[in-house]
Scaffold this motif. Structure first.
Motif, mmCIF file in Angstrom:
data_model
loop_
_atom_site.group_PDB
_atom_site.id
_atom_site.type_symbol
_atom_site.label_atom_id
_atom_site.label_comp_id
_atom_site.label_asym_id
_atom_site.label_seq_id
_atom_site.Cartn_x
_atom_site.Cartn_y
_atom_site.Cartn_z
ATOM 1 N N GLU A 9 -2.951 -10.335 -11.653
ATOM 2 C CA GLU A 9 -1.954 -10.614 -10.614
ATOM 3 C C GLU A 9 -1.423 -9.328 -9.994
ATOM 4 O O GLU A 9 -1.300 -9.220 -8.771
ATOM 5 N N LYS A 10 -1.109 -8.337 -10.835
ATOM 6 C CA LYS A 10 -0.605 -7.061 -10.319
ATOM 7 C C LYS A 10 -1.670 -6.349 -9.490
ATOM 8 O O LYS A 10 -1.372 -5.711 -8.464
ATOM 9 N N ALA A 11 -2.909 -6.458 -9.924
ATOM 10 C CA ALA A 11 -4.007 -5.839 -9.169
ATOM 11 C C ALA A 11 -4.161 -6.512 -7.805
ATOM 12 O O ALA A 11 -4.389 -5.839 -6.796
ATOM 13 N N ALA A 12 -4.031 -7.837 -7.773
ATOM 14 C CA ALA A 12 -4.171 -8.570 -6.519
ATOM 15 C C ALA A 12 -3.107 -8.151 -5.514
ATOM 16 O O ALA A 12 -3.389 -8.002 -4.314
ATOM 17 N N VAL A 13 -1.883 -7.937 -5.991
ATOM 18 C CA VAL A 13 -0.797 -7.491 -5.105
ATOM 19 C C VAL A 13 -1.116 -6.120 -4.537
ATOM 20 O O VAL A 13 -0.947 -5.856 -3.345
ATOM 21 N N LEU A 14 -1.605 -5.226 -5.389
ATOM 22 C CA LEU A 14 -1.934 -3.872 -4.943
ATOM 23 C C LEU A 14 -3.076 -3.867 -3.935
ATOM 24 O O LEU A 14 -3.071 -3.099 -2.968
ATOM 25 N N LEU A 15 -4.057 -4.737 -4.157
ATOM 26 C CA LEU A 15 -5.243 -4.745 -3.297
ATOM 27 C C LEU A 15 -4.949 -5.203 -1.878
ATOM 28 O O LEU A 15 -5.766 -5.026 -0.986
ATOM 29 N N GLU A 16 -3.774 -5.780 -1.675
ATOM 30 C CA GLU A 16 -3.411 -6.215 -0.325
ATOM 31 C C GLU A 16 -3.132 -5.030 0.594
ATOM 32 O O GLU A 16 -3.234 -5.141 1.802
ATOM 33 N N GLY A 17 -2.784 -3.879 -0.001
ATOM 34 C CA GLY A 17 -2.474 -2.753 0.870
ATOM 35 C C GLY A 17 -2.843 -1.403 0.301
ATOM 36 O O GLY A 17 -2.290 -0.381 0.693
ATOM 37 N N THR A 18 -3.771 -1.384 -0.648
ATOM 38 C CA THR A 18 -4.147 -0.130 -1.276
ATOM 39 C C THR A 18 -5.279 0.540 -0.517
ATOM 40 O O THR A 18 -6.066 -0.105 0.149
ATOM 41 N N VAL A 19 -5.353 1.850 -0.652
ATOM 42 C CA VAL A 19 -6.419 2.599 0.015
ATOM 43 C C VAL A 19 -7.761 2.172 -0.563
ATOM 44 O O VAL A 19 -7.849 1.831 -1.731
ATOM 45 N N PRO A 20 -8.829 2.195 0.254
ATOM 46 C CA PRO A 20 -10.133 1.719 -0.214
ATOM 47 C C PRO A 20 -10.615 2.354 -1.511
ATOM 48 O O PRO A 20 -11.133 1.678 -2.383
ATOM 49 N N ALA A 21 -10.431 3.661 -1.662
ATOM 50 C CA ALA A 21 -10.894 4.326 -2.883
ATOM 51 C C ALA A 21 -10.190 3.749 -4.101
ATOM 52 O O ALA A 21 -10.811 3.431 -5.106
ATOM 53 N N ASN A 22 -8.882 3.604 -3.998
ATOM 54 C CA ASN A 22 -8.126 3.016 -5.103
ATOM 55 C C ASN A 22 -8.462 1.545 -5.277
ATOM 56 O O ASN A 22 -8.435 1.031 -6.383
ATOM 57 N N ALA A 23 -8.736 0.874 -4.180
ATOM 58 C CA ALA A 23 -9.084 -0.547 -4.263
ATOM 59 C C ALA A 23 -10.344 -0.737 -5.091
ATOM 60 O O ALA A 23 -10.407 -1.627 -5.944
ATOM 61 N N ALA A 24 -11.334 0.098 -4.872
ATOM 62 C CA ALA A 24 -12.584 0.001 -5.635
ATOM 63 C C ALA A 24 -12.326 0.288 -7.112
ATOM 64 O O ALA A 24 -12.846 -0.402 -8.004
ATOM 65 N N GLU A 25 -11.496 1.280 -7.372
ATOM 66 C CA GLU A 25 -11.157 1.640 -8.754
ATOM 67 C C GLU A 25 -10.421 0.498 -9.447
ATOM 68 O O GLU A 25 -10.713 0.152 -10.598
ATOM 69 N N ILE A 26 -9.476 -0.098 -8.738
ATOM 70 C CA ILE A 26 -8.707 -1.212 -9.314
ATOM 71 C C ILE A 26 -9.610 -2.407 -9.586
ATOM 72 O O ILE A 26 -9.550 -3.032 -10.647
#
Length: 299
Positions: A182-199
């Protein structure tokens, strides 16, 4: 001819208007790239939002100086300007102030968004770290379990209690795994692509590892329960054989007296023959015990 005083006056008015126009153009040119950067940070380039925010905050420090100079130039140019000209200056000043107010609000909103994401990212990393550490411990416990060391029903019973508790621990962590997702999903809504892939990769790995430890522990419990049944069956068969043999020896001991008359000796012999006739039953018990050992040794 115009007097020198009149000429100077008009010259000063022209200079005042030119200064105002220059200040207006300066602020306008200063605002345009900031507006573009803010739009990119909010819509087109969320990956650069943090970097852009630093630039915007740095530019924001110049706003008071630039607008103070523009306001002063506008106020100086107004008195000797026509009604139509004054309205235009006032409208231009209102419009450019509104542009800045909108920008200022956008920068503050972007700053709040970045701060919120920072808090969310920190919370995500905390729970992810705790979950990964827990998975490391559970995996180590399961990997170090060696069935070849299960040598008694008592030991197996103890391990059954241990891994039933481990199963409960795994089940209780399911909600924590869901919280990580759930926390990852919230972050993925506005995280930078590099971090999104890592998450995404981290969460996928945690989910995979959790499913594996749940499956491995269930499998281990099944093996322990089967092993416990094997030892129980072996104990029962062994006891049956031992009881049978003890009964035979006890009966034989009762007939080992060779004294007495012929009828007495014949009676004892008859009892011994009965024991001998019952020996195939003992052979069957031994065969059952041997077959049980051979069958379970293959597991």
């Amino acid at each position: 001819m115009l007097s020198k005083e009149v000429v100077n006056r008009w010259s000063n008015l022209v200079d005042d208007h030119q200064i105002y126009q220059d200040k207006y153009n300066e602020v306008d040119l200063w605002l345009r790239p900031i507006e573009h950067q803010l739009e990119n940070a909010l819509k087109n380039e969320p990956s650069q939002a943090a970097n852009i925010l630093q630039v915007l905050l740095s530019e924001k420090e110049q706003a008071e100086t630039l607008f103070s100079a523009l306001n002063a130039a506008g106020e100086k140019a107004l008195p000797e300007t026509s009604t139509e000209g004054r309205e235009k200056i006032r409208k231009d000043l209102r419009d450019i102030h509104e542009r800045w107010d909108k920008l200022d609000e956008g920068i503050r909103n972007l700053q709040k968004r970045q701060e919120a994401q920072s808090v969310q990212l920190s919370s995500y990393h905390d729970i992810l770290g705790q979950t990964v550490n827990w998975l490391d411990q559970i995996e180590k416990v399961l990997q170090n379990e060696n069935p070849s060391t299960w040598t008694s029903a008592q030991e197996i019973r103890s391990k059954l209690y241990k891994y039933k508790a481990t199963t409960q621990d795994i089940n209780s962590h399911k909600r924590i795994i869901e919280a990580v997702n759930e926390k990852a999903a919230v972050l993925l809504e506005g995280t930078v692509p590099a971090n999104a892939a890592e998450i995404k990769n981290s969460v996928a790995d945690v989910n995979k590892r959790y499913e594996k430890v749940a499956g491995d522990c269930a499998k281990l419990l099944g093996e322990l329960e089967e092993a416990f049944d094997v030892y129980q069956q072996f104990s029962e068969l062994q006891k049956a054989q031992q009881d049978y043999q003890k009964n035979l020896w006890d009966r034989l001991t009762g007939y080992s007296d060779y004294s007495g008359n012929k009828p007495a000796l014949q009676a004892r012999l008859s009892k011994i023959c009965e024991i001998q006739d019952a020996l195939p039953e003992g052979v069957v018990k031994l065969q059952n015990l041997s077959a049980h050992i051979d069958e379970k040794a293959k597991l």
